[in-house]
Enzyme design. Structure first.
Site, PDB file in Angstrom:
ATOM      1  N   LYS A   9       0.811  -1.224   0.000  1.00  0.00           N
ATOM      2  CA  LYS A   9       0.000   0.000   0.000  1.00  0.00           C
ATOM      3  C   LYS A   9       0.851   1.285   0.000  1.00  0.00           C
ATOM      4  CE  LYS A   9      -4.009  -2.171   2.218  1.00  0.00           C
ATOM      5  NZ  LYS A   9      -5.107  -1.976   3.181  1.00  0.00           N
ATOM      6  N   TYR A  49     -12.498  -2.372  -4.181  1.00  0.00           N
ATOM      7  CA  TYR A  49     -13.012  -2.522  -2.813  1.00  0.00           C
ATOM      8  C   TYR A  49     -14.545  -2.456  -2.758  1.00  0.00           C
ATOM      9  CZ  TYR A  49      -8.413  -2.313  -0.528  1.00  0.00           C
ATOM     10  OH  TYR A  49      -7.143  -2.589  -0.063  1.00  0.00           O
ATOM     11  N   ASN A 112      -2.078   0.193   6.703  1.00  0.00           N
ATOM     12  CA  ASN A 112      -1.651  -1.104   7.236  1.00  0.00           C
ATOM     13  C   ASN A 112      -0.771  -1.900   6.267  1.00  0.00           C
ATOM     14  OD1 ASN A 112      -3.679  -1.911   5.512  1.00  0.00           O
ATOM     15  ND2 ASN A 112      -4.715  -3.250   6.975  1.00  0.00           N
ATOM     16  N   HIS A 115      -2.299  -5.561   1.593  1.00  0.00           N
ATOM     17  CA  HIS A 115      -3.600  -6.221   1.440  1.00  0.00           C
ATOM     18  C   HIS A 115      -3.338  -7.625   0.916  1.00  0.00           C
ATOM     19  CE1 HIS A 115      -7.635  -7.210  -0.059  1.00  0.00           C
ATOM     20  NE2 HIS A 115      -7.008  -7.663  -1.125  1.00  0.00           N
ATOM     21  N   GLU A 126      -9.430 -10.972  -7.809  1.00  0.00           N
ATOM     22  CA  GLU A 126      -8.493  -9.856  -7.609  1.00  0.00           C
ATOM     23  C   GLU A 126      -7.284  -9.959  -8.539  1.00  0.00           C
ATOM     24  OE1 GLU A 126      -7.648  -9.655  -3.398  1.00  0.00           O
ATOM     25  OE2 GLU A 126      -9.720  -9.137  -2.914  1.00  0.00           O
TER      26      GLU A 126
HETATM   27  P1  CMP Z   1      -7.582  -4.454   3.370  1.00  0.00           P
HETATM   28  O1  CMP Z   1      -7.151  -5.864   3.581  1.00  0.00           O
HETATM   29  O2  CMP Z   1      -6.905  -3.704   2.270  1.00  0.00           O
HETATM   30  O3  CMP Z   1      -9.165  -4.426   3.119  1.00  0.00           O
HETATM   31  C1  CMP Z   1      -9.949  -3.300   3.405  1.00  0.00           C
HETATM   32  C2  CMP Z   1      -9.212  -2.257   4.191  1.00  0.00           C
HETATM   33  O4  CMP Z   1     -10.002  -1.314   4.853  1.00  0.00           O
HETATM   34  C3  CMP Z   1      -8.414  -2.927   5.289  1.00  0.00           C
HETATM   35  O5  CMP Z   1      -7.338  -3.632   4.726  1.00  0.00           O
HETATM   36  C4  CMP Z   1      -8.057  -1.725   6.184  1.00  0.00           C
HETATM   37  O6  CMP Z   1      -6.856  -1.108   5.799  1.00  0.00           O
HETATM   38  C5  CMP Z   1      -9.213  -0.753   5.910  1.00  0.00           C
HETATM   39  N1  CMP Z   1     -10.043  -0.545   7.107  1.00  0.00           N
HETATM   40  C6  CMP Z   1     -10.219   0.630   7.757  1.00  0.00           C
HETATM   41  N2  CMP Z   1     -11.037   0.477   8.801  1.00  0.00           N
HETATM   42  C7  CMP Z   1     -11.388  -0.822   8.843  1.00  0.00           C
HETATM   43  C8  CMP Z   1     -12.221  -1.615   9.711  1.00  0.00           C
HETATM   44  N3  CMP Z   1     -12.862  -1.077  10.756  1.00  0.00           N
HETATM   45  N4  CMP Z   1     -12.341  -2.943   9.447  1.00  0.00           N
HETATM   46  C9  CMP Z   1     -11.723  -3.503   8.377  1.00  0.00           C
HETATM   47  N5  CMP Z   1     -10.927  -2.809   7.524  1.00  0.00           N
HETATM   48  C10 CMP Z   1     -10.757  -1.486   7.760  1.00  0.00           C
END
Ligand code: CMP
Length: 138
Positions: A9, A49, A112, A115, A126
């Site tokens: 990311k 998403y 974070n 993904h 994906e």
């Molecule tokens: P990712 O695996 O990329 O999938 C969706 C993303 O939304 C997740 O990682 C997080 O970075 C982001 N996100 C932000 N808030 C939340 C939440 N409360 N629960 C899950 N994903 C979240």
């Protein structure tokens, strides 16, 4: 052999740690069989998403994922989907296990670092979203 889709990311490309993340991926036994660095448009991030479109965090998620370049990758291993989720650690780095990518590098639940697909079915969708078959090492 199974394949999963990984995204490194914008928080990671910004900090110049894509190589460090790739080292953790390779050390875990996942092979990077396709990889490219791209900048997502708002429309592409929204489509990717789509399952989260009704969540409160959706606008933030789209804004963050388009805020800088990402590295999209296809990873291959036995049990790749589950293996990658294990080494990524929990979505929220505050509760991720020691030694995981997110515990090591993630800044917040939004920033974070990585993904990974959450199921084999989503991995297929994906991977097809980002890669044509000629771009993947067979
Ligand atoms: P990712 O695996 O990329 O999938 C969706 C993303 O939304 C997740 O990682 C997080 O970075 C982001 N996100 C932000 N808030 C939340 C939440 N409360 N629960 C899950 N994903 C979240």
């Amino acid at each position: 052999m199974e394949r999963t889709l990984s995204i490194i990311k914008p928080d990671a490309t910004l900090r110049n740690i894509t190589g460090k993340v790739n080292a953790m991926i390779e050390d875990a036994g996942l092979k990077i069989v396709a990889q490219k660095r791209i900048r997502l448009t708002k429309e592409q991030a929204e489509e990717f998403y789509d399952v989260h479109k009704d969540k409160v965090f959706f606008p933030n998620l789209v804004e963050f994922m388009t805020s800088g370049p990402v590295v999209v990758q296809v990873l291959e291993a036995d049990n790749a989907v589950e293996l990658y989720r294990k080494i990524m650690g929990a979505t929220n780095p505050a509760v991720a296990e020691e030694g995981t990518i997110r515990k090591t590098y993630a800044l917040s639940i939004d920033k974070n670092t990585v993904h990974g697909s959450d199921s084999l079915e989503n991995a297929k969708r994906e991977i097809e979203f980002f890669f044509s078959h000629v771009e993947i090492d067979h």
